[in-house]
Design an enzyme around this catalytic site. Sequence first.
Site, short mmCIF file in Angstrom:
data_model
loop_
_atom_site.label_atom_id
_atom_site.label_comp_id
_atom_site.label_asym_id
_atom_site.label_seq_id
_atom_site.Cartn_x
_atom_site.Cartn_y
_atom_site.Cartn_z
N ASN A 45 93.24 -76.84 -56.18
CA ASN A 45 92.64 -76.10 -55.07
C ASN A 45 91.35 -75.40 -55.50
OD1 ASN A 45 94.91 -76.68 -53.37
ND2 ASN A 45 96.04 -75.09 -54.46
N HIS A 131 103.01 -70.90 -44.66
CA HIS A 131 103.33 -70.87 -46.09
C HIS A 131 104.56 -70.00 -46.37
CE1 HIS A 131 102.46 -69.77 -50.37
NE2 HIS A 131 101.98 -71.00 -50.41
N GLU A 174 97.94 -69.85 -40.12
CA GLU A 174 97.00 -70.09 -41.22
C GLU A 174 95.69 -70.59 -40.63
OE1 GLU A 174 98.72 -72.51 -44.37
OE2 GLU A 174 100.58 -71.37 -44.27
N SER A 178 98.07 -75.43 -45.43
CA SER A 178 97.98 -75.83 -46.83
C SER A 178 98.55 -77.21 -47.12
CB SER A 178 98.67 -74.80 -47.71
OG SER A 178 100.03 -74.70 -47.40
N ASP A 203 96.20 -66.34 -42.44
CA ASP A 203 96.21 -66.59 -43.87
C ASP A 203 95.12 -67.63 -44.11
OD1 ASP A 203 96.64 -67.78 -46.36
OD2 ASP A 203 98.81 -67.42 -46.29
N HIS A 206 93.12 -71.37 -47.76
CA HIS A 206 92.36 -72.61 -47.97
C HIS A 206 91.06 -72.65 -47.18
CE1 HIS A 206 95.37 -74.72 -50.38
NE2 HIS A 206 96.24 -74.01 -49.68
N LYS A 237 92.00 -70.06 -55.11
CA LYS A 237 91.63 -71.41 -54.67
C LYS A 237 90.12 -71.58 -54.80
CE LYS A 237 96.07 -71.92 -52.85
NZ LYS A 237 97.08 -71.40 -51.96
C1 PLP Z 1 98.34 -70.64 -52.14
C2 PLP Z 1 98.69 -69.97 -50.88
C3 PLP Z 1 99.19 -68.66 -50.87
C4 PLP Z 1 99.54 -67.92 -52.14
O1 PLP Z 1 98.44 -67.56 -52.87
P1 PLP Z 1 98.63 -67.29 -54.44
O2 PLP Z 1 97.46 -66.48 -54.80
O3 PLP Z 1 98.68 -68.62 -55.09
O4 PLP Z 1 99.92 -66.54 -54.59
C5 PLP Z 1 99.42 -68.06 -49.67
N1 PLP Z 1 99.20 -68.72 -48.51
C6 PLP Z 1 98.75 -69.98 -48.48
C7 PLP Z 1 98.53 -70.66 -47.18
C8 PLP Z 1 98.48 -70.65 -49.67
O5 PLP Z 1 98.07 -71.91 -49.64
#
Ligand code: PLP
Length: 389
Positions: A45, A131, A174, A178, A203, A206, A237
């Site tokens: 990522n 997620h 989101e 993801s 969220d 990405h 990411k």
């Molecule tokens: C990767 C991810 C997370 C968690 O983030 P980290 O910093 O890896 O704990 C949360 N939400 C989504 C949609 C993700 O892809």
Amino acid sequence: MPDKFQHALEQLELQSLHRQLRVVDSTSTDRTFIQGQSVLLMASNNYLGLATHPTVKNAAIAAIAEWGVGSGASRLISGSTAPHHSLEDCLASFKCTEAALTFGSGYMANIGLLPSLMKGNGLILADRLCHASLIDGCRLAKTDFRVFRHNDLAHLQQLLATRKRAQPILIVTEGVFSMDGDLAPLDEIHQLTQDYEADLLIDDAHGTGVMGPNGRGTLEHFGLAPESAYQMGTLSKAIGTSGGYIVGSQSLKEFLINTARSLMYTTAPPPAIAAAATAALTIIQQEPERRTRLWQNRERLFTGLTSMGYTFTDTQSPILPVLMKNAQQAMEMSDSLFKLGVYVPAIRPPTVPKESCRLRLTVTSETTLSQTENVLTAFRTAGKALHLI
Ligand SMILES: *Cc1c(COP(=O)(O)O)cnc(C)c1O
């Protein structure tokens, strides 16, 4: 004593659902050594190549020289160092919000945020594909929590109508999903938040650094103001480092400092990581050409695989999920590609529903033309051998 774990593991193995950690022995933008084999990593990522960028590395090294490695305490005791505060200023300015608050990870940001926002009498409505960290946060909130079908606005509206009198509602989704790489229809969801006086949490793990004319994320992509939603994301990411964040108003930030357990009761992330993330954010803003390359690479791979006959989810991002018939086929394809020097992980239940197993391919801005050719050749060879194309 009989080994009670062995049986469970054998069951997973029989269903092609057993998972194992693969040891990455070394990595660079052109070659990664996994379990002794040199492969091209198509699973990271690290969208903009910043995890190994010299400026980002040097920022961490310089901060280690100045601050040491560990932060020594929680943010609220003595762990809140100047690099943490500079990073938060930088994040707020990038996201065009009043304030930002960083956490040890995106996971921790979500499990801290949701219970803080929604204690008691609220109603949380979350997209089914959210997620695991969002789902865990919703559960920890200990309030009414319902799930709507993925991106299904009619279903969301039905659930909004079940609100009890004056019950506060939070819609959770989101920006970029993801595992599917598709987008939430944030413009329409935002309209629903207006109609129903609901709040929205997105969220954008990405989306940040990837979506929108300036890489500010999925809200920018839809032309929505930063105040339209609470936004969380990760520094791990496109930002290439580690940690999570929440951006919004100054009062939200202060409220979370006083209530979010995953901030209060855990040691602050290393100051060096904060310094590295600040350097990465600066590069994201100064080098938009990275994002241009990322999207060009994404188009090349997507078009090449589509013309071979592979099918995808409804992706609109650099996450390219190649659909497979079942878990076994996904595993066989992933293994064949690995032998051909390309690492693409198989994604299986419980991460995705049984009928939508896939290979999850991601591109970065640093994927070269010849690497893209190699990936396409490997997909052609492996797909033909397994009669997928
Ligand atoms: C990767 C991810 C997370 C968690 O983030 P980290 O910093 O890896 O704990 C949360 N939400 C989504 C949609 C993700 O892809």
